[in-house]
Design a protein around this motif. Structure first.
Motif, PDB file in Angstrom:
ATOM      1  N   ALA A  69       3.992   6.602  -2.268  1.00 35.12           N
ATOM      2  CA  ALA A  69       3.528   5.438  -3.026  1.00 35.12           C
ATOM      3  C   ALA A  69       3.982   4.139  -2.364  1.00 35.12           C
ATOM      4  CB  ALA A  69       4.030   5.515  -4.463  1.00 35.12           C
ATOM      5  N   LEU A  70       5.228   4.083  -1.935  1.00 36.23           N
ATOM      6  CA  LEU A  70       5.715   2.890  -1.251  1.00 36.23           C
ATOM      7  C   LEU A  70       4.986   2.685   0.073  1.00 36.23           C
ATOM      8  CD1 LEU A  70       9.547   3.183  -1.949  1.00 36.23           C
ATOM      9  CD2 LEU A  70       7.945   1.531  -2.955  1.00 36.23           C
ATOM     10  N   GLY A  71       4.712   3.784   0.764  1.00 36.47           N
ATOM     11  CA  GLY A  71       3.980   3.710   2.027  1.00 36.47           C
ATOM     12  C   GLY A  71       2.557   3.215   1.838  1.00 36.47           C
ATOM     13  N   ALA A  72       1.998   3.494   0.669  1.00 31.43           N
ATOM     14  CA  ALA A  72       0.642   3.037   0.363  1.00 31.43           C
ATOM     15  C   ALA A  72       0.632   1.589  -0.131  1.00 31.43           C
ATOM     16  CB  ALA A  72      -0.002   3.949  -0.676  1.00 31.43           C
ATOM     17  N   GLY A  73       1.823   1.000  -0.260  1.00 28.30           N
ATOM     18  CA  GLY A  73       1.904  -0.401  -0.670  1.00 28.30           C
ATOM     19  C   GLY A  73       2.061  -0.621  -2.161  1.00 28.30           C
ATOM     20  N   ALA A  74       2.344   0.437  -2.903  1.00 27.17           N
ATOM     21  CA  ALA A  74       2.537   0.283  -4.347  1.00 27.17           C
ATOM     22  C   ALA A  74       3.807  -0.508  -4.622  1.00 27.17           C
ATOM     23  CB  ALA A  74       2.623   1.650  -5.017  1.00 27.17           C
ATOM     24  N   PRO A  75       3.810  -1.310  -5.679  1.00 26.17           N
ATOM     25  CA  PRO A  75       5.038  -2.011  -6.070  1.00 26.17           C
ATOM     26  C   PRO A  75       6.122  -0.994  -6.440  1.00 26.17           C
ATOM     27  CG  PRO A  75       3.137  -2.843  -7.302  1.00 26.17           C
ATOM     28  CD  PRO A  75       2.682  -1.637  -6.548  1.00 26.17           C
ATOM     29  N   LEU A  76       7.361  -1.377  -6.279  1.00 24.27           N
ATOM     30  CA  LEU A  76       8.478  -0.465  -6.548  1.00 24.27           C
ATOM     31  C   LEU A  76       8.420   0.117  -7.956  1.00 24.27           C
ATOM     32  CD1 LEU A  76      11.122   0.886  -5.721  1.00 24.27           C
ATOM     33  CD2 LEU A  76      12.317  -1.199  -6.434  1.00 24.27           C
ATOM     34  N   ALA A  77       8.162  -0.719  -8.954  1.00 28.56           N
ATOM     35  CA  ALA A  77       8.131  -0.223 -10.342  1.00 28.56           C
ATOM     36  C   ALA A  77       7.052   0.844 -10.519  1.00 28.56           C
ATOM     37  CB  ALA A  77       7.892  -1.377 -11.309  1.00 28.56           C
ATOM     38  N   THR A  78       5.940   0.695  -9.842  1.00 28.90           N
ATOM     39  CA  THR A  78       4.866   1.683  -9.918  1.00 28.90           C
ATOM     40  C   THR A  78       5.254   2.943  -9.155  1.00 28.90           C
ATOM     41  OG1 THR A  78       3.223  -0.073 -10.076  1.00 28.90           O
ATOM     42  CG2 THR A  78       2.428   2.107  -9.409  1.00 28.90           C
ATOM     43  N   ALA A  79       5.814   2.773  -7.969  1.00 30.26           N
ATOM     44  CA  ALA A  79       6.203   3.910  -7.133  1.00 30.26           C
ATOM     45  C   ALA A  79       7.263   4.768  -7.812  1.00 30.26           C
ATOM     46  CB  ALA A  79       6.707   3.420  -5.776  1.00 30.26           C
ATOM     47  N   LEU A  80       8.105   4.148  -8.612  1.00 26.37           N
ATOM     48  CA  LEU A  80       9.165   4.890  -9.291  1.00 26.37           C
ATOM     49  C   LEU A  80       8.621   5.899 -10.294  1.00 26.37           C
ATOM     50  CD1 LEU A  80      11.826   2.095  -9.764  1.00 26.37           C
ATOM     51  CD2 LEU A  80      12.018   4.129  -8.318  1.00 26.37           C
TER      52      LEU A  80
END
Length: 113
Positions: A69-80
């Motif tokens: 998710a982080l690699g795809a550019g998602a915000p941290l709160a979303t990636a969590l």
């Protein structure tokens, strides 16, 4: 490190974790098969080990999802949200200020909205 290179690295880490997870699942399956020959007095201990495999697999799934998710550019709160185990979430985040907001439990179970 630039943004695209950081994202590429996170995707690569996600892929690596997913591969480790697959190998670990193979080992868990093998352990389950070998339990058929396990003496009855050791079966409870062996079952605990199989459950440990399952927990490790779940943790790897969460970490792989987080990195993807982080690699795809998602915000941290979303990636969590990829972290499905609350204890893993708590160990990695530590800061309750980052925790996504959750409504207070109402005591009622809602299956469909």
């Amino acid at each position: 490190m630039s943004q695209p290179k950081s994202r590429d690295l996170l995707v690569a880490v996600s892929n690596e974790l997913a591969e480790i997870r697959e190998r670990l699942e193979d080992l868990a399956d093998l352990t389950s098969e070998l339990m058929t020959d396990c003496p009855a007095e050791r079966r409870a201990e062996a079952m605990s080990s199989v459950q440990d495999f399952d927990l490790l697999i779940q943790r790897l799934d969460g970490l792989s999802g987080l990195a993807a998710a982080l690699g795809a550019g998602a915000p941290l709160a979303t990636a969590l949200h990829a972290l499905t185990l609350s204890d893993l979430y708590d160990r990695l985040v530590g800061d309750p200020g980052i925790r996504p907001s959750m409504s207070a439990p109402s005591g009622e179970l809602t299956l469909f909205d």
